[in-house]
Design a protein around this motif. Structure first.
Motif, PDB file in Angstrom:
ATOM      1  N   SER A  48       0.833  -1.209   0.000  1.00 39.67           N
ATOM      2  CA  SER A  48       0.000   0.000   0.000  1.00 39.67           C
ATOM      3  C   SER A  48       0.863   1.254   0.000  1.00 39.67           C
ATOM      4  N   VAL A  49       1.940   1.241   0.790  1.00 38.64           N
ATOM      5  CA  VAL A  49       2.841   2.399   0.829  1.00 38.64           C
ATOM      6  C   VAL A  49       3.502   2.610  -0.530  1.00 38.64           C
ATOM      7  N   LEU A  50       3.964   1.515  -1.149  1.00 35.01           N
ATOM      8  CA  LEU A  50       4.607   1.624  -2.456  1.00 35.01           C
ATOM      9  C   LEU A  50       3.648   2.158  -3.504  1.00 35.01           C
ATOM     10  N   LEU A  51       2.407   1.682  -3.477  1.00 33.84           N
ATOM     11  CA  LEU A  51       1.417   2.177  -4.432  1.00 33.84           C
ATOM     12  C   LEU A  51       1.122   3.659  -4.204  1.00 33.84           C
ATOM     13  N   SER A  52       1.077   4.065  -2.938  1.00 27.22           N
ATOM     14  CA  SER A  52       0.842   5.476  -2.632  1.00 27.22           C
ATOM     15  C   SER A  52       2.001   6.342  -3.125  1.00 27.22           C
ATOM     16  N   LEU A  53       3.234   5.880  -2.882  1.00 26.61           N
ATOM     17  CA  LEU A  53       4.397   6.632  -3.349  1.00 26.61           C
ATOM     18  C   LEU A  53       4.437   6.704  -4.873  1.00 26.61           C
ATOM     19  N   PHE A  54       4.018   5.620  -5.523  1.00 27.40           N
ATOM     20  CA  PHE A  54       3.992   5.620  -6.988  1.00 27.40           C
ATOM     21  C   PHE A  54       2.895   6.536  -7.515  1.00 27.40           C
ATOM     22  N   ARG A  55       1.731   6.485  -6.884  1.00 26.04           N
ATOM     23  CA  ARG A  55       0.589   7.280  -7.385  1.00 26.04           C
ATOM     24  C   ARG A  55       0.745   8.753  -7.057  1.00 26.04           C
ATOM     25  N   TYR A  56       1.320   9.077  -5.923  1.00 22.61           N
ATOM     26  CA  TYR A  56       1.437  10.472  -5.487  1.00 22.61           C
ATOM     27  C   TYR A  56       2.912  10.808  -5.244  1.00 22.61           C
ATOM     28  N   PRO A  57       3.618  11.348  -6.223  1.00 17.97           N
ATOM     29  CA  PRO A  57       5.039  11.693  -6.042  1.00 17.97           C
ATOM     30  C   PRO A  57       5.276  12.699  -4.922  1.00 17.97           C
ATOM     31  N   ALA A  58       4.253  13.479  -4.577  1.00 13.18           N
ATOM     32  CA  ALA A  58       4.413  14.435  -3.482  1.00 13.18           C
ATOM     33  C   ALA A  58       4.733  13.725  -2.172  1.00 13.18           C
ATOM     34  N   CYS A  59       4.245  12.486  -2.029  1.00 10.23           N
ATOM     35  CA  CYS A  59       4.577  11.710  -0.824  1.00 10.23           C
ATOM     36  C   CYS A  59       6.069  11.417  -0.776  1.00 10.23           C
ATOM     37  N   LEU A  60       6.649  11.108  -1.946  1.00  9.77           N
ATOM     38  CA  LEU A  60       8.093  10.898  -2.013  1.00  9.77           C
ATOM     39  C   LEU A  60       8.843  12.156  -1.603  1.00  9.77           C
ATOM     40  N   THR A  61       8.367  13.301  -2.089  1.00 13.70           N
ATOM     41  CA  THR A  61       9.015  14.574  -1.765  1.00 13.70           C
ATOM     42  C   THR A  61       8.950  14.852  -0.278  1.00 13.70           C
ATOM     43  N   PHE A  62       7.793  14.595   0.327  1.00 14.33           N
ATOM     44  CA  PHE A  62       7.637  14.815   1.764  1.00 14.33           C
ATOM     45  C   PHE A  62       8.577  13.919   2.561  1.00 14.33           C
ATOM     46  N   VAL A  63       8.613  12.632   2.209  1.00 12.64           N
ATOM     47  CA  VAL A  63       9.480  11.688   2.915  1.00 12.64           C
ATOM     48  C   VAL A  63      10.943  12.077   2.741  1.00 12.64           C
ATOM     49  N   TYR A  64      11.298  12.550   1.553  1.00 12.28           N
ATOM     50  CA  TYR A  64      12.665  12.999   1.285  1.00 12.28           C
ATOM     51  C   TYR A  64      13.060  14.088   2.281  1.00 12.28           C
ATOM     52  N   GLY A  65      12.220  15.120   2.400  1.00  8.57           N
ATOM     53  CA  GLY A  65      12.514  16.196   3.340  1.00  8.57           C
ATOM     54  C   GLY A  65      12.570  15.716   4.778  1.00  8.57           C
ATOM     55  N   PHE A  66      11.677  14.795   5.125  1.00  5.96           N
ATOM     56  CA  PHE A  66      11.652  14.268   6.492  1.00  5.96           C
ATOM     57  C   PHE A  66      12.948  13.541   6.826  1.00  5.96           C
ATOM     58  N   LEU A  67      13.418  12.707   5.911  1.00  2.00           N
ATOM     59  CA  LEU A  67      14.627  11.926   6.173  1.00  2.00           C
ATOM     60  C   LEU A  67      15.860  12.808   6.303  1.00  2.00           C
ATOM     61  N   MET A  68      15.851  13.977   5.675  1.00  3.69           N
ATOM     62  CA  MET A  68      17.014  14.859   5.753  1.00  3.69           C
ATOM     63  C   MET A  68      17.256  15.378   7.162  1.00  3.69           C
TER      64      MET A  68
END
Length: 463
Positions: A48-68
């Motif tokens: 489900s997480v992978l599908l969400s990240l694939f469908r909504y790239p903004a989630c990837l961007t948010f996680v990117y900033g969080f991990l920094m």
């Protein structure tokens, strides 16, 4: 025809609902009667997480900033690198499905690649390979490649900043909770008679080093302040305000002198462009006063040691002097990656193995020589050219000017803090510089081809 289509859609919705209901009951049955139900649940959650990240790239961007800024790699080593690989695979798959095979290769990324290539090539003449690594390639360049594909508009920058602010809050809460637990548990009172410098205690939560933690959160402080004082939605501004104030407190309780001075640089530069200077100054002054007056830590003495000197300052001075000695041995090409960490042991014999210079510029000079420093200077030049350094008037709630002021303050503080730590291959620093360098580029792309000519160094697309 319309009624038949409506009936078909209604029957399809009923079928999907029944299928989901049957699936839920089936999973519940497996959960109570099958030993591997937990693994199945984890697999479904991961999918489900992978599908969400694939469908909504903004989630990837948010996680990117969080991990920094969250420092979660302490709990899951290698998580950041794994995220970059996963994000790259998702981006490649999205491009293949959409038949868009172009990649954004801004000039800053190419300059960073040249800098990384020089250090990797220096392995040809380095004396030993104990401290030689490929972090610049498989972490820094990979992170920048993913970053430029995720952050293309001002909205993407704001999503990244929301993730960074969330990571900043997690880090701050962790550090402040460690301080609270230390004093509230009575541990401080129990060891007060045996420890002579209890006011010099440093708190950094789950992070492994207080200096790295402080420098990381202060590096993005300018951006969170800019969005706090900006014209965005109210809940976003309040969220950024909480993150900014917590970051200031955390920088102080870490007792990192580089972070505290960097924090001062950011606040002064943001006050310079703030219309309501007194209100912003009062907010930060109140937070600082509250921390200084309630937390039994000698902040003033820690900062004063910069002038009076202490063991840390003396050791850092010795490292800088040793660095210039090593630089003179091979000034043009440098001694190769990791040469400072290896050769400084022959000049300062009491140091432990692989001791770095605590100064990024000295590390670059010794390892990469004048060529390496020149390539790094080219990267900094692109960052400076990507921002507006002329306009220092009070902002008029213009989102572009707000972000420009935030990046400008963060870059200035980071360039200073590089004097206090060795961060040649630190991903968060390179991400900050890359975002600042692309500020005008993002603005030009959003405002159309008519503004592209105003960008000093535009993007290169390949595909």
């Amino acid at each position: 025809m319309i009624s038949a289509l409506a009936k078909y859609e209604r029957s399809l919705q009923w079928a999907l609902g029944l299928a989901l209901g049957a699936t839920a009951f089936g999973l519940l049955y497996l959960w109570t009667n099958w030993g591997r139900a937990f693994q199945v649940a984890m697999g479904i959650a991961a999918l489900s997480v992978l599908l969400s990240l694939f469908r909504y790239p903004a989630c990837l961007t948010f996680v990117y900033g969080f991990l920094m800024l969250a420092g979660v790699t302490v709990f899951i080593p290698g998580l950041t690198s794994a995220f970059f690989v996963l994000a790259l695979l998702i981006l490649i798959l999205r491009k293949l499905l959409s038949h868009e095979l172009t990649w954004r290769l801004p000039v800053f990324l190419l300059a960073a690649a040249l800098f990384a290539a020089w250090f990797q090539v220096s392995g040809l003449w380095v004396d030993q390979f104990n401290n030689y690594n490929w972090i610049l390639v498989y972490r820094v360049l990979l992170a920048l490649l993913v970053l430029y594909e995720l952050v293309k508009t001002k909205a993407d920058v704001e999503v990244f900043a929301l993730g960074a602010a969330s990571g900043m809050i997690v880090t701050s809460v962790s550090a402040l909770f460690s301080a609270y637990r230390f004093y509230a548990s009575g541990a401080a009172a129990q060891i007060a008679g045996a420890v002579t410098n209890i006011k010099g205690a440093r708190f950094y939560g789950h992070w492994g080093d207080p200096n790295i933690m402080g420098i990381t959160i202060v590096a993005f402080l300018g951006v969170t302040i800019a969005l706090w004082r900006g014209s965005g939605q109210r809940y976003v501004r309040w969220y950024m305000a909480v993150a900014s104030l917590l970051a200031v407190v955390t920088a102080f309780v870490s007792l990192s002198r580089g972070a505290m001075l960097g924090c001062f640089i950011v606040i002064v530069m943001m006050l310079a462009v703030e219309r309501h200077r007194m209100s912003l100054f009062a907010a930060f002054a109140a937070v600082v006063w509250l921390v200084v007056s309630t937390v039994p830590i000698d902040f003033i003495g820690r900062l004063a040691s910069l002038a009076t000197g202490d063991n840390s300052m003396s050791e850092r001075t010795s490292l800088v002097k040793a660095g210039f000695q090593l630089f003179c041995e091979s000034p043009f090409f440098g001694g190769g990656m990791g040469s400072f960490e290896h050769n400084v042991l022959y000049l300062i014999k009491y140091l432990p193995h692989a001791f770095f210079a605590h100064n990024t510029y000295v590390d670059i000079l010794v390892d990469g020589g004048i060529v390496g420093l020149g390539l790094f200077g080219m990267c900094i030049y692109l960052v400076v050219r990507g921002l507006n350094w002329r306009d220092w008037s009070a902002r008029r709630r213009d989102s572009v000017d707000e972000l420009n002021a935030g990046w400008r303050a963060s870059v200035a503080a980071t360039l200073f803090m590089l004097l206090t730590m060795s961060m040649i291959a630190y991903v968060s620093t390179w991400v900050l510089l890359a975002l600042a360098a692309s500020h005008r580029l993002i603005l030009a792309e959003e405002q159309g081809p008519a503004r592209i000519g105003h960008v000093p160094l535009s993007t290169l697309r390949v595909g």
